[in-house]
Design an enzyme around this catalytic site. Structure first.
Site, short mmCIF file in Angstrom:
data_model
loop_
_atom_site.label_atom_id
_atom_site.label_comp_id
_atom_site.label_asym_id
_atom_site.label_seq_id
_atom_site.Cartn_x
_atom_site.Cartn_y
_atom_site.Cartn_z
N ASP A 129 0.85 -1.19 0.00
CA ASP A 129 0.00 0.00 0.00
C ASP A 129 0.88 1.24 0.00
O ASP A 129 1.74 1.40 0.86
CB ASP A 129 -0.90 0.01 1.24
CG ASP A 129 -1.59 1.36 1.43
OD1 ASP A 129 -2.57 1.61 0.71
OD2 ASP A 129 -1.12 2.16 2.26
N TYR A 167 2.78 10.08 -0.59
CA TYR A 167 3.92 9.56 0.16
C TYR A 167 5.23 9.86 -0.57
O TYR A 167 6.30 9.69 -0.01
CB TYR A 167 3.82 8.05 0.37
CG TYR A 167 2.64 7.58 1.18
CD1 TYR A 167 1.80 8.46 1.87
CD2 TYR A 167 2.33 6.22 1.26
CE1 TYR A 167 0.72 8.01 2.59
CE2 TYR A 167 1.25 5.76 1.99
CZ TYR A 167 0.44 6.66 2.66
OH TYR A 167 -0.64 6.20 3.38
N LYS A 214 -3.16 5.69 -3.71
CA LYS A 214 -4.21 6.66 -3.39
C LYS A 214 -4.05 7.93 -4.21
O LYS A 214 -2.93 8.38 -4.46
CB LYS A 214 -4.15 7.02 -1.90
CG LYS A 214 -4.15 5.84 -0.96
CD LYS A 214 -3.96 6.30 0.48
CE LYS A 214 -3.67 5.12 1.39
NZ LYS A 214 -2.32 4.54 1.15
N HIS A 247 -7.70 9.53 -1.12
CA HIS A 247 -6.90 9.61 0.10
C HIS A 247 -7.64 10.26 1.26
O HIS A 247 -7.44 9.91 2.43
CB HIS A 247 -5.61 10.39 -0.18
CG HIS A 247 -4.50 10.08 0.75
ND1 HIS A 247 -3.18 10.05 0.36
CD2 HIS A 247 -4.48 9.77 2.06
CE1 HIS A 247 -2.41 9.75 1.39
NE2 HIS A 247 -3.17 9.58 2.44
#
Length: 295
Positions: A43, A48, A73, A106
């Site tokens: 994931d 990120y 996401k 998200h």
């Protein structure tokens, strides 16, 4: 590895690797190591800023594409119909894959919910085209879910939320269950207690809880393993994060013991109702408008 069947028939491993706050320098090694140990679910998220390194780790592991469940996401700055379709292109290009197993929103961003709805409709299009195998959301409350389900055709397969013994969100879990949505736990061992920022000033480390420590001693397991087993045993998807090879192996080793009903109840009783991550209803200024790079 146990698997969970989503509401559209797609299956995913019950335990996966999370890479939130994993630096790009560490991410590729962590992903390759995890897949070598037996993980089959990774994931990540555009926000990120390590999707490229996740892709590097996937390639280094040398597994067939259909052997690994890849989830990422869309960040709110890419919400909107055309924008989210482009976000898919950005993410798959960085990951080096031609399709995603799970693509989720998200945050709900309730102050701009029309853009959230447009983004979700883009996910529906990607699902219909076969570019993604399942779609979902993250950090959605029962009210966010109600607003979404009133406007869209496809029920989310997953709602990824903060969930650990100190913050269990029973109302969200109940709303997910009512609609056949899998609850996926981020921070399943409470690591988000170290989340940077002002959201919780009186943070408590779940790993040091004496009740969990006692249960761990009974089973000759670590507190982290007990919390992961608690989540899996309740039917959730859990995605613990680590870059340490020893902890990666330990986190995966939770399928050889079972918690008793009494032990499960003792962990259930630890809920404080205190969020330690970000409140999804908080506007957060310009944070959600920060751009996601093309490469």
């Amino acid at each position: 590895m146990e698997t969970i069947t989503l509401n559209n028939g797609v299956t995913l491993p019950a335990l996966g690797l999370g890479v939130f706050q994993s630096s790009p320098e560490e991410t590729a090694d962590a992903v390759a190591t995890a897949l070598g140990l037996g993980y089959r679910h990774v994931d990540t998220a555009a926000a990120y800023f390590n999707e490229k390194e996740v892709g590097d780790g996937l390639r280094r592991a040398g597994l067939p594409r259909d052997a690994v469940f890849v989830e990422t996401k869309v960040f709110p700055s890419d919400y909107g119909f055309a924008e989210t379709l482009h976000a898919f292109d950005k993410s798959t290009r960085k990951l080096g894959v031609d399709h995603l197993d799970l693509f989720i929103l998200h945050q709900p961003r309730p102050s701009r919910f029309e853009r959230t709805l447009a983004a979700y409709r883009a996910l529906e299009k990607l699902l219909a085209e076969g570019s993604v195998r399942a779609i979902g959301v993250s950090n959605f409350s029962p009210d966010h879910l109600r607003r979404l389900l009133a406007e869209v055709d496809v029920v989310p397969a997953v709602n990824q939320i903060e969930l650990h013994p100190y913050f269990q969100q029973p109302d969200v879990q109940a709303a997910d269950a009512e609609h056949g949505i899998l609850t996926q736990a981020w921070s399943p061992i409470g690591g988000i207690t170290f989340y940077p920022g002002p959201w919780r000033e009186d943070r408590e480390n779940v790993m040091r809880d004496p009740a969990i420590a006692a249960i761990a001693e009974t089973h000759a397991k670590s507190p982290a393993q007990v919390m992961l087993r608690w989540g899996v045993q309740q039917g959730r998807s859990v995605i613990p994060k680590s870059t340490n090879p020893g902890r990666l192996a330990q986190n995966l080793d939770v399928f050889d013991f079972t918690l008793t009903d009494d032990e499960m109840s003792r962990i259930d009783a630890l809920d404080t109702g205190k969020r330690t991550g970000v409140d999804p209803d908080e506007p957060r200024g310009d944070f959600y408008d920060r751009p996601i790079p093309e490469a």
